[in-house]
Scaffold this active site. Structure first.
Site, PDB file in Angstrom:
ATOM      1  N   LYS A 160       0.833  -1.196   0.000  1.00  0.00           N
ATOM      2  CA  LYS A 160       0.000   0.000   0.000  1.00  0.00           C
ATOM      3  C   LYS A 160       0.880   1.262   0.000  1.00  0.00           C
ATOM      4  O   LYS A 160       2.067   1.215   0.333  1.00  0.00           O
ATOM      5  CB  LYS A 160      -0.925   0.018   1.218  1.00  0.00           C
TER       6      LYS A 160
HETATM    7  C1  LIG Z   1      -5.216  -4.637   0.769  1.00  0.00           C
HETATM    8  C2  LIG Z   1      -6.693  -4.629   0.879  1.00  0.00           C
HETATM    9  C3  LIG Z   1      -7.370  -5.262   1.944  1.00  0.00           C
HETATM   10  C4  LIG Z   1      -6.684  -6.170   2.914  1.00  0.00           C
HETATM   11  O1  LIG Z   1      -5.721  -5.593   3.685  1.00  0.00           O
HETATM   12  P1  LIG Z   1      -4.574  -6.502   4.330  1.00  0.00           P
HETATM   13  O2  LIG Z   1      -3.839  -5.525   5.191  1.00  0.00           O
HETATM   14  O3  LIG Z   1      -3.742  -7.053   3.221  1.00  0.00           O
HETATM   15  O4  LIG Z   1      -5.254  -7.571   5.129  1.00  0.00           O
HETATM   16  C5  LIG Z   1      -8.743  -5.116   2.030  1.00  0.00           C
HETATM   17  N1  LIG Z   1      -9.433  -4.407   1.114  1.00  0.00           N
HETATM   18  C6  LIG Z   1      -8.836  -3.808   0.073  1.00  0.00           C
HETATM   19  C7  LIG Z   1      -9.662  -3.013  -0.878  1.00  0.00           C
HETATM   20  C8  LIG Z   1      -7.443  -3.921  -0.085  1.00  0.00           C
HETATM   21  O5  LIG Z   1      -6.857  -3.358  -1.154  1.00  0.00           O
END
Ligand SMILES: *Cc1c(COP(=O)(O)O)cnc(C)c1O
Length: 360
Positions: free
Chosen positions: A181
């Protein structure tokens, strides 16, 4: 080789500093001083009232559903990452998919009412690519039908709308601080709520439900995060302006070079700031997109069909449901490489390759 994403890594010495502190204190997890400090700094940076640092963005969503006591059906978007849907099923609720808006690619509020039944308890919507949903329209529907609202704001770190943090909308917003992210702590997640009672409940849930060493307040889980992850979050937060500036520069360069390219970027919310989390393109034509993917791959440039396929049509634990706009868009959407280490020269190359395919 140009991957579609690459985690930001801060100068090693800065992380090392934090490690020295961890070694001195010998406090590794369970809401340690670094985790607390990260929460305070993030509250300040994001300008939100309450925030919890948790294990990841998926557990954040599950804790949100649990804390709100949701049952029955939850209205949600099929155009998101799988965790948006799987957390609903994992919490014993039933996802009800509503189609997306063709311009914003977020859940279409004008189609929500028709999906509401007497079993509906909430709306769980994603701010896709960080682009805010029509939060005012969703709020109005939620009020009218007495529904809770959760926003999966995993992509929306730092976005402001109507002058305030997008995280302040809905009963609860969640974010992911996963390595891929925009802003990350290796693994990590955030839960944001304006409601002090919910915050309290979520804090119990995060720590097995413990209320003191020998008593329990809630059905909890282990949603805590470690000092090592908090340290990564702290170091990266000190670099957030550089990260944002670089991503903005690369995005604007893409925009300038792809003006004549037969694809569009999603329409951004009129009153929201951008966070440059992704560079998505919606192609006019799937054939051109597939040719582009192939050509880019042959030149060692990697893209991602994000999100494809539709969550309403691809999960083995869910009855497939065709949705007109989602099915059309998800077939023609492609995310181009975008990360801090990417250079302008590399973006230039990617754009030239795309235009070459189109003009051939
Ligand atoms: C990355 C993501 C998640 C999950 O997050 P994690 O930290 O990897 O568990 C949930 N929803 C969306 C839209 C994402 O892009």
């Amino acid at each position: 080789m140009i991957p579609v994403t690459k985690p930001y890594l801060p100068p090693k010495e800065e992380y090392q500093e934090y490690l020295n502190g961890i070694w001195q204190r010998q406090w590794l997890t369970n809401m340690g001083p670094l985790a607390n400090d990260l929460e305070l700094r993030l509250k300040d940076y994001l300008n939100v009232q309450h925030l919890l640092f948790v294990t990841n963005g998926t557990i954040a969503l599950q804790m949100a559903i649990k804390a709100l006591g949701l049952k029955g059906e939850i209205i949600t978007t099929p155009f998101s990452f799988v965790a948006t849907t799987s957390c609903i099923v994992w919490e014993g609720c039933q996802p009800v998919f509503v189609d997306i808006d063709k311009d914003s690619l977020n859940i279409d509020p004008s189609k929500i009412e028709a999906a509401i039944t007497n079993k509906t308890s909430a709306i769980l919507a994603t701010h896709v690519y960080g682009n805010p949903c029509d939060v005012l329209a969703i709020e109005e529907i939620a009020k009218k039908y007495n529904l809770k609202v959760i926003y999966d704001a995993a992509h929306a770190f730092g976005v402001k709308i109507h002058g305030k943090s997008i995280f302040e909308y809905g009963d609860i917003s969640t974010c992911s601080l996963h390595a891929t992210k925009l802003y990350h702590s290796g693994e990590g997640g955030l839960i944001i709520t304006k409601c002090p009672e919910l915050l309290k409940k979520l804090a119990f849930i995060r720590n097995f439900g413990f209320n003191g060493p020998e008593s329990f307040a809630e059905l909890g889980i282990n949603g805590k995060n470690s000092e090592f992850h908090a340290a990564m979050g702290l170091v990266n937060l000190a670099h957030i302006n550089e990260i944002n500036d670089k991503r903005k520069l690369l995005t604007e360069y893409y925009n300038s070079k792809l003006k004549a390219f037969q694809a569009r970027i999603p329409t951004w919310h009129k009153y929201a700031t951008l966070n440059y989390a992704y560079y998505p393109l919606v192609f006019n034509d799937e054939t051109l997109m597939l040719k582009c993917i192939k050509h880019l791959n042959s030149m060692e440039v990697f893209t991602r069909r994000y999100f494809y396929p539709s969550l309403a049509d691809s999960l083995p634990f869910i009855e497939p449901k065709p949705l007109e706009i989602t099915d059309l868009i998800s077939k023609r959407v492609l995310c181009l490489p975008l990360y801090y280490d990417l250079s302008i020269e590399e973006v230039d190359l990617i754009c030239r390759l795309l235009l070459r395919v189109q003009n051939n």
